[in-house]
Design a protein around this motif. Structure first.
Motif, PDB file in Angstrom:
ATOM      1  N   ILE B 302      32.773  40.389  38.815  1.00  0.00           N
ATOM      2  CA  ILE B 302      34.010  39.613  38.931  1.00  0.00           C
ATOM      3  C   ILE B 302      34.576  39.726  40.341  1.00  0.00           C
ATOM      4  CG2 ILE B 302      36.381  39.475  38.128  1.00  0.00           C
ATOM      5  CD1 ILE B 302      35.411  40.360  35.403  1.00  0.00           C
ATOM      6  N   TYR B 303      34.510  40.936  40.860  1.00  0.00           N
ATOM      7  CA  TYR B 303      35.017  41.187  42.213  1.00  0.00           C
ATOM      8  C   TYR B 303      34.309  40.284  43.221  1.00  0.00           C
ATOM      9  CZ  TYR B 303      35.842  43.812  46.533  1.00  0.00           C
ATOM     10  OH  TYR B 303      36.174  44.166  47.799  1.00  0.00           O
ATOM     11  N   ASN B 304      32.973  40.231  43.126  1.00  0.00           N
ATOM     12  CA  ASN B 304      32.187  39.410  44.045  1.00  0.00           C
ATOM     13  C   ASN B 304      32.538  37.943  43.928  1.00  0.00           C
ATOM     14  OD1 ASN B 304      30.672  41.207  45.459  1.00  0.00           O
ATOM     15  ND2 ASN B 304      29.106  41.372  43.873  1.00  0.00           N
ATOM     16  N   ILE B 310      37.669  33.060  46.962  1.00  0.00           N
ATOM     17  CA  ILE B 310      38.764  33.089  47.932  1.00  0.00           C
ATOM     18  C   ILE B 310      38.277  32.592  49.284  1.00  0.00           C
ATOM     19  CG2 ILE B 310      40.186  34.692  49.255  1.00  0.00           C
ATOM     20  CD1 ILE B 310      40.397  36.257  46.510  1.00  0.00           C
ATOM     21  N   TYR B 311      37.057  32.980  49.631  1.00  0.00           N
ATOM     22  CA  TYR B 311      36.485  32.560  50.898  1.00  0.00           C
ATOM     23  C   TYR B 311      36.339  31.040  50.929  1.00  0.00           C
ATOM     24  CZ  TYR B 311      33.581  32.889  55.039  1.00  0.00           C
ATOM     25  OH  TYR B 311      33.107  32.775  56.299  1.00  0.00           O
ATOM     26  N   GLU B 312      35.871  30.483  49.802  1.00  0.00           N
ATOM     27  CA  GLU B 312      35.697  29.031  49.720  1.00  0.00           C
ATOM     28  C   GLU B 312      37.021  28.292  49.668  1.00  0.00           C
ATOM     29  OE1 GLU B 312      33.540  28.355  46.198  1.00  0.00           O
ATOM     30  OE2 GLU B 312      31.576  28.814  47.055  1.00  0.00           O
ATOM     31  N   LYS B 313      38.030  28.950  49.098  1.00  0.00           N
ATOM     32  CA  LYS B 313      39.291  28.262  48.828  1.00  0.00           C
ATOM     33  C   LYS B 313      40.368  28.585  49.850  1.00  0.00           C
ATOM     34  CE  LYS B 313      37.696  26.330  45.215  1.00  0.00           C
ATOM     35  NZ  LYS B 313      37.312  24.927  45.331  1.00  0.00           N
ATOM     36  N   MET B 314      39.944  29.019  51.046  1.00  0.00           N
ATOM     37  CA  MET B 314      40.921  29.340  52.083  1.00  0.00           C
ATOM     38  C   MET B 314      41.859  28.165  52.341  1.00  0.00           C
ATOM     39  SD  MET B 314      40.965  32.289  53.367  1.00  0.00           S
ATOM     40  CE  MET B 314      40.052  33.812  53.496  1.00  0.00           C
ATOM     41  N   GLY B 336      45.221  35.754  37.675  1.00  0.00           N
ATOM     42  CA  GLY B 336      45.095  34.944  36.460  1.00  0.00           C
ATOM     43  C   GLY B 336      43.651  34.540  36.227  1.00  0.00           C
ATOM     44  N   ILE B 337      42.969  34.167  37.313  1.00  0.00           N
ATOM     45  CA  ILE B 337      41.553  33.797  37.197  1.00  0.00           C
ATOM     46  C   ILE B 337      40.751  34.993  36.681  1.00  0.00           C
ATOM     47  CG2 ILE B 337      39.502  33.186  38.532  1.00  0.00           C
ATOM     48  CD1 ILE B 337      41.326  31.507  40.320  1.00  0.00           C
ATOM     49  N   ALA B 338      40.992  36.160  37.297  1.00  0.00           N
ATOM     50  CA  ALA B 338      40.241  37.365  36.891  1.00  0.00           C
ATOM     51  C   ALA B 338      40.502  37.688  35.427  1.00  0.00           C
ATOM     52  CB  ALA B 338      40.634  38.543  37.776  1.00  0.00           C
ATOM     53  N   LEU B 339      41.777  37.643  35.033  1.00  0.00           N
ATOM     54  CA  LEU B 339      42.108  38.019  33.655  1.00  0.00           C
ATOM     55  C   LEU B 339      41.576  37.006  32.651  1.00  0.00           C
ATOM     56  CD1 LEU B 339      45.686  39.508  34.034  1.00  0.00           C
ATOM     57  CD2 LEU B 339      43.554  40.693  33.567  1.00  0.00           C
ATOM     58  N   ALA B 404      42.688  39.414  44.975  1.00  0.00           N
ATOM     59  CA  ALA B 404      43.946  38.683  44.851  1.00  0.00           C
ATOM     60  C   ALA B 404      44.914  39.081  45.959  1.00  0.00           C
ATOM     61  CB  ALA B 404      44.572  38.941  43.485  1.00  0.00           C
ATOM     62  N   ARG B 405      44.893  40.370  46.286  1.00  0.00           N
ATOM     63  CA  ARG B 405      45.783  40.825  47.354  1.00  0.00           C
ATOM     64  C   ARG B 405      45.360  40.203  48.684  1.00  0.00           C
ATOM     65  NH1 ARG B 405      46.654  47.097  48.461  1.00  0.00           N
ATOM     66  NH2 ARG B 405      44.712  46.721  49.521  1.00  0.00           N
ATOM     67  N   LYS B 406      44.034  40.116  48.856  1.00  0.00           N
ATOM     68  CA  LYS B 406      43.504  39.502  50.074  1.00  0.00           C
ATOM     69  C   LYS B 406      43.952  38.043  50.149  1.00  0.00           C
ATOM     70  CE  LYS B 406      38.957  38.614  51.401  1.00  0.00           C
ATOM     71  NZ  LYS B 406      37.557  38.984  51.166  1.00  0.00           N
TER      72      LYS B 406
END
Ligand SMILES: Nc1ncnc2c1ncn2[C@@H]1O[C@H](COP(=O)(O)OP(=O)(O)O)[C@@H](O)[C@H]1O
Ligand SMILES: [Mg+2]
Lengths: 235, 419
Positions: B302-304, B310-314, B336-339, B404-406
């Protein structure tokens, strides 16, 4: 369409900058903005021009509250921006500033209509149905109502920019800022976008602050601020 | 805070990348499936193995231990009151293994609200005689009905009818091992000799298989009356009172209280079988460790995927921020996505875990030692399912936290300028 209720006093100051200095520290400390001071009044259509690299974008990012690393004072709607939290600044951008970028920047995951609605949904001033209605109104005004259901990535460049303008208008901002909004468009689409700005200014008394290096664009606005090497050299 | 909008945006981002999201969710599903199946199976085994002993062990047992009198004469002499007395070779004497006044004690126990039930018992060391061989062993005199109700006696009588013990006088149910050594069959007669030399012929009406071989090699059962007759004792003779409580955990306290009250020895189940708790604990621990390890692996998945997203959705993040979404909003979107991945993956894991448990439950498992067990044991305790989904959510929350923090820290100016 009613974009906003106009105040009776037309000379109200919407945005004011006082002695703004900006430095970049990478790789060496350079001053890119020097003592920028000017104000924009309600209903004005102001353009900022100057050679590439003179600091126009840098200034606009500061004025739009996205960049907070500067010296000097910025007042929006008479309110000093210094010391405000990230959340408070986000709220001010949401409510009071409409931003139009050079590269459209729509969210491809959403439809055109939803793109326009998002800042309105965030603001929560109106219920969702009302936000949708207002979004449709703005799309109609800009002549792109028929695109509402399309995905953002199915549009042409000119259409995208008009959607971006509609989005900027959704919360009746006190000012619309644009960073070379016609810079990526052909002549025909540039003219369309300019005409929209002109119409917004004349019909709805919308205040606009547009960065451009297109001289003919600038020439048709109420007021030109000319920059060179991080300074205002001519107003 | 506008959670509907946050959820809406999170869902759109998730659907835009549904393939990767699905892979991440499958990782969680797999972990939770294994976790549920493993816990169910391990605990099924625990229950089974505990049942082997604990089902048949009274929660509290009253008896008289053969031991020296704690009040030796020298201690009572005034002359030696302040001395330390050394006495060697003290012998146990005058102690009766019979519980005196057993009828009154049982009457009192029946009125105690903590007591679920009780079964009297007589233990008698004996010799089984068959031809020229003598085998040492023990006969327990039991109340067949009480013993079956409380300690599942009839479950373990694999051949023969347990109630015959009560209905046929001078009958015996032999441990399977004893029967094999004596080479006797149902209907045969075995000679049983007590330690005092009294001998009685008893008719074999059944075989008993406890699952513990050493136990089956010595133990046999007869009715209370038969055993009393064997020992030449009156019909009030009882050596043990076995008590089952409503709440097992009360056993140590109750045992202490009864020892005081009835002036007998009292042993609680926890003291008698402490080693079984250790085995159960280790098995449960293994299940949790494996389950959590799998979840951590899924968490990295999930982390990956979130990092990639996030990289794609900058651009998306930058535009959201430019149009008035705060860093906190962006963080909530990605959490929210992760959960969502964790919750849906976990929920599916619960379903598959349950199905896998059902499957394990169907696999034949026949062993001579466990006559009542036909398939692998599985425990369907809902607590495992609750723990499973909670673990899934915690893991995905942690896996989503840093990405998410990133995302919340993305500077829109850098992204917009970078075009
Ligand atoms: N992150 C940065 N670090 C260092 N220098 C920068 C950075 N961003 C912009 N600059 C420099 O600041 C100056 C002003 O840039 P910019 O505001 O983008 O100009 P304009 O928009 O007028 O073309 C340029 O010289 C540019 O190279
Ligand atoms: Mg620029």
């Amino acid at each position: 369409m009613t974009i906003r209720n106009q105040p009776l006093i037309m000379t109200q100051t919407v945005l004011q900058s006082r002695g703004i200095n900006k430095y970049f520290k990478d790789p060496v400390r350079v001053q890119v903005l020097k003592n920028i001071g000017f104000s924009v009044n309600q209903g004005e259509f102001v353009s900022v021009t100057g050679k590439s690299g003179c600091g126009k974008s840098t200034l606009l990012y500061i004025l739009s509250t996205m960049d907070t690393d500067y010296e000097g004072d910025l007042l929006i709607d008479g309110d000093l921006m210094r010391g405000k939290s990230e959340g408070q600044l986000a709220r001010i951008r949401n409510e009071k500033i409409g931003f139009v970028f050079q590269f459209h920047y729509l969210l491809n995951e959403f439809t055109v209509l939803k793109n326009v609605m998002l800042p309105g949904l965030k603001l929560q001033k109106y219920p969702e149905a009302e936000v949708e209605h207002r979004a449709m109104e703005r799309l109609k005004t800009l002549g792109i109502a028929e695109l509402a259901a399309k995905k953002a990535n199915q549009l042409s460049g000119g259409e995208k920019q008009r959607v971006a303008i509609a989005r900027a208008l959704i919360n009746d901002p006190i000012i619309i800022m644009g960073d070379e909004p016609t810079g990526n468009l052909d002549k025909k689409n540039s003219d369309i976008v300019f005409d929209i700005f002109k119409q917004l200014c004349e019909e709805f008394k919308q205040t606009l602050l547009i960065v451009t290096h297109d001289q003919s664009f600038a020439g048709n606005t109420n007021r030109i601020i000319e920059m060179e090497d991080g300074q205002i050299i001519h107003e | 805070m506008n959670y509907k909008l946050i959820v809406d945006i999170a869902r759109s981002l998730l659907l835009a990348r549904w393939r990767q999201s699905l892979v991440a969710a499958i990782g969680v599903t797999f972990s939770i499936t294994m976790f549920i199946a493993l816990l169910g199976f391990m605990n099924g085994l625990n229950d089974l193995l505990d049942g082997l002993i604990l089902n048949r062990t009274p929660h509290v047992r009253l008896f008289n231990e053969i031991k020296p009198n704690p009040k030796q004469p020298v201690d009572q002499s005034a002359d030696f009151k302040n001395s330390h007395n050394f006495i060697r070779s003290v012998k146990s004497s005058g102690v009766r293994v019979e519980i005196s006044n057993s009828a009154a004690i049982m009457q009192a126990l029946k009125t105690d609200p903590r007591v679920l039930g009780l079964a009297p018992k007589i233990t008698a060391p004996v010799l089984y005689n068959s031809g020229t061989i003598d085998i040492t062993g023990a006969v327990s005199g039991i109340d067949v009905i009480a013993e079956s109700n409380l300690f599942f006696f009839s479950d373990y009588v694999t051949t023969g009818e347990p109630l015959d013990l009560k209905n046929i006088s001078n009958s015996i149910v032999l441990g399977k091992g004893v029967a094999e050594k004596l080479l006797v069959d149902i209907g045969d007669v075995v000679q049983v000799t007590t330690s005092k030399g009294d001998r009685l012929p008893l008719k074999v009406v059944g075989f008993f298989e406890s699952g513990i071989r050493d136990f089956d090699k010595v133990q046999s059962f007869a009715s209370m009356a038969t055993t009393q007759k064997l020992l030449r004792q009156s019909n009030s003779y009882v050596t043990d009172i076995q008590i089952k409580l409503k709440n097992l955990d009360q056993a140590p306290v109750v045992a202490k209280e009864y020892a005081q009250l009835f002036q007998t020895d009292a042993e609680d189940i926890q003291t008698a079988n402490s080693q079984f708790e250790t085995g159960s604990f280790v098995r449960t621990l293994i299940s949790y460790v494996v389950g959590i390890t799998l979840l951590i692996v899924a968490g990295f998945g999930i982390y990956n995927i979130l990092n990639m997203m996030i990289y794609e959705k900058m651009d998306t993040i930058a535009i959201l921020k430019a149009t008035g979404f705060s860093g906190g909003d962006v963080r909530k979107i990605f959490l929210g996505i992760a959960l969502t991945i964790g919750f849906l993956g976990g929920l599916l894991g619960l379903v598959f875990g349950f199905l896998l448990s059902l499957l394990i439950d169907q696999i034949p498992f026949n062993t001579a030692a466990l006559p009542t067990i036909k398939t692998y044991p599985v425990n369907y305790n809902p607590v495992f399912y609750i723990i499973g989904i909670v673990f899934a959510l915690i893991t995905t929350y942690l896996a989503g936290f840093f990405p998410a923090r990133k995302a919340s820290a993305v500077d829109p100016v850098i992204i917009i300028r970078g075009k």
